[in-house]
Scaffold this motif. Structure first.
Motif, PDB file in Angstrom:
ATOM      1  N   ASN A   1      10.548 -25.227  -1.028  1.00 26.18           N
ATOM      2  CA  ASN A   1       9.866 -26.020  -2.058  1.00 26.18           C
ATOM      3  C   ASN A   1      10.746 -26.282  -3.274  1.00 26.18           C
ATOM      4  O   ASN A   1      10.590 -27.302  -3.952  1.00 26.18           O
ATOM      5  CB  ASN A   1       8.562 -25.338  -2.463  1.00 26.18           C
TER       6      ASN A   1
ATOM      7  N   LEU B   1      12.850 -29.167  -2.222  1.00 15.11           N
ATOM      8  CA  LEU B   1      12.044 -30.394  -2.257  1.00 15.11           C
ATOM      9  C   LEU B   1      11.626 -30.789  -3.674  1.00 15.11           C
ATOM     10  O   LEU B   1      10.998 -31.837  -3.864  1.00 15.11           O
ATOM     11  CB  LEU B   1      10.793 -30.208  -1.391  1.00 15.11           C
TER      12      LEU B   1
ATOM     13  N   LYS C   1       9.461 -29.171  -5.554  1.00 16.68           N
ATOM     14  CA  LYS C   1       8.036 -28.894  -5.762  1.00 16.68           C
ATOM     15  C   LYS C   1       7.765 -27.606  -6.536  1.00 16.68           C
ATOM     16  O   LYS C   1       6.686 -27.423  -7.067  1.00 16.68           O
ATOM     17  CB  LYS C   1       7.323 -28.818  -4.403  1.00 16.68           C
ATOM     18  N   GLU C   2       8.747 -26.692  -6.545  1.00 12.14           N
ATOM     19  CA  GLU C   2       8.565 -25.406  -7.216  1.00 12.14           C
ATOM     20  C   GLU C   2       9.850 -25.011  -7.928  1.00 12.14           C
ATOM     21  O   GLU C   2      10.925 -25.544  -7.647  1.00 12.14           O
ATOM     22  CB  GLU C   2       8.204 -24.301  -6.195  1.00 12.14           C
TER      23      GLU C   2
END
Length: 345
Positions: free
Chosen positions: A306, A309, A311-312
């Motif tokens: 993540n 990506l 996202k985190e």
């Protein structure tokens, strides 16, 4: 979701766990295994991925989205920097480097080039650690006063067939204690100073087999931690957490944190407190936290995916890894000087 291609450099104990986690993750595939040992070629073939002896060649030819570094400690900096120079986010097994200066260089390079670095302190990814951290922050045991930790277990003779484990840069302070220190930093905040003593009296290697450290936290908490890889006992995170099936699971604990309203034993999550008046003459009782078991290596990998990506954020960043390494460095210095030493970060 995009399939994330990951390469693993170093197929030792941890490298094999990372490969297994990649195989289990629905959004990952193994791009390559990189290892100096040609015997690993057959393992790579059985995994259906490429094998390389040379990390630069592997990264150029397979173009992974992320690199997991699980080589011996002395190679973490060089392999990590190579990955970053290829523009690849990295997950580095702890410690981030066997040199504090190299660890700082790695973190600065990642920050300058906007490349994420994760440090492999996977215990923070265990659900019970999330739960205990939340309870401590909520003040369940009142004002925290003290802590004690133990890492006592026996490593068999063949563990040291890998000669790097007997040389400077290895030893239980670097290899094992860093996990315990990272968790205590996570729970209790930054460590102001340490004092430590070490011994290699049993095995006689270039590195210690036993050590004890006193920890002074910036919050005012004081603590102690005892570590040995030549004592037969159940008191280590490996044998008490039930995280890794390779270790026999015991019912013991290995960390104790005490406060003005109660105390907690970890990793079982047992809370002790008085139901009424607080007094050593009054009854004291306990409750135990029950958490669903999950694999922290897999959870750590999921965070890495993540992060790649976007996202985190890393749960345990390169900087967090560096701060833990700074405490370990101070402990190592104190074993030589005999006085309280301050972490350099």
């Amino acid at each position: 979701m995009k399939m994330i291609k990951l390469s693993v450099v170093g197929l030792g104990l941890m490298g094999k766990q990372h490969v297994a986690a990649i195989n289990d993750h629905p959004s990952c595939r193994l791009a390559s295994i990189i290892d100096s040992n040609d015997d690993v070629r057959a393992i790579a073939a059985s995994e259906g991925c490429h094998f390389y002896n040379n990390i630069n060649e592997a990264l150029l030819k397979t173009e992974p989205d992320g690199l997991i570094i699980s080589t011996p400690n002395a190679r973490h900096f060089e392999d990590g920097l190579t990955g970053l120079k290829h523009g690849i986010p990295i997950l580095v097994e702890k410690p981030i480097s066997d040199s504090l200066g190299h660890g700082e260089e790695l973190v600065k390079f990642g920050k300058k080039n906007n490349l994420p670095i994760l440090t492999g302190y996977h215990r923070r990814h265990n659900p019970i650690i999330f739960d205990i951290k939340k309870k401590l922050d909520e003040g369940v045991i009142g004002k925290i006063v003290a802590m004690h930790g133990m890492f006592w277990l026996y490593k068999p003779k063949d563990y040291f067939d890998e000669l790097w484990r007997t040389k400077q840069g290895a030893g239980p302070i670097y290899i094992n204690l860093s996990h315990d220190i990272d968790l205590m930093r996570h729970f209790l905040g930054e460590i102001e100073s340490v004092q430590a003593v070490a011994s290699s009296a049993i095995r006689g290697f270039d590195v210690e087999d036993t050590a004890i450290a006193i920890l002074k936290f910036m919050s005012g908490v004081i603590g102690s931690i005892s570590i040995s890889d030549t004592v037969v006992s159940p008191w280590s995170y490996e044998l008490t957490s039930n995280e890794n099936p390779a270790y026999h699971h015991t019912t013991a604990n290995c960390y104790w944190i005490g406060g003005t309203e109660g105390s907690i034993e970890l990793p079982k999550g047992t809370f002790w407190s008085h139901n009424g008046k607080k007094s050593w003459w009054e009854p004291i009782s306990s409750t135990t936290t029950v958490n669903k078991k999950s694999n922290p290596i897999y959870n750590q990998l999921d965070n890495f995916v993540n992060v790649i990506l976007g996202k985190e954020k890393p749960l345990v960043s390169g900087l967090e890894g560096l701060k833990t390494s700074a405490v370990i460095d101070a402990i190592k210095r104190s074993t030589v000087t005999g006085i309280f030493e301050k972490p350099r970060f």
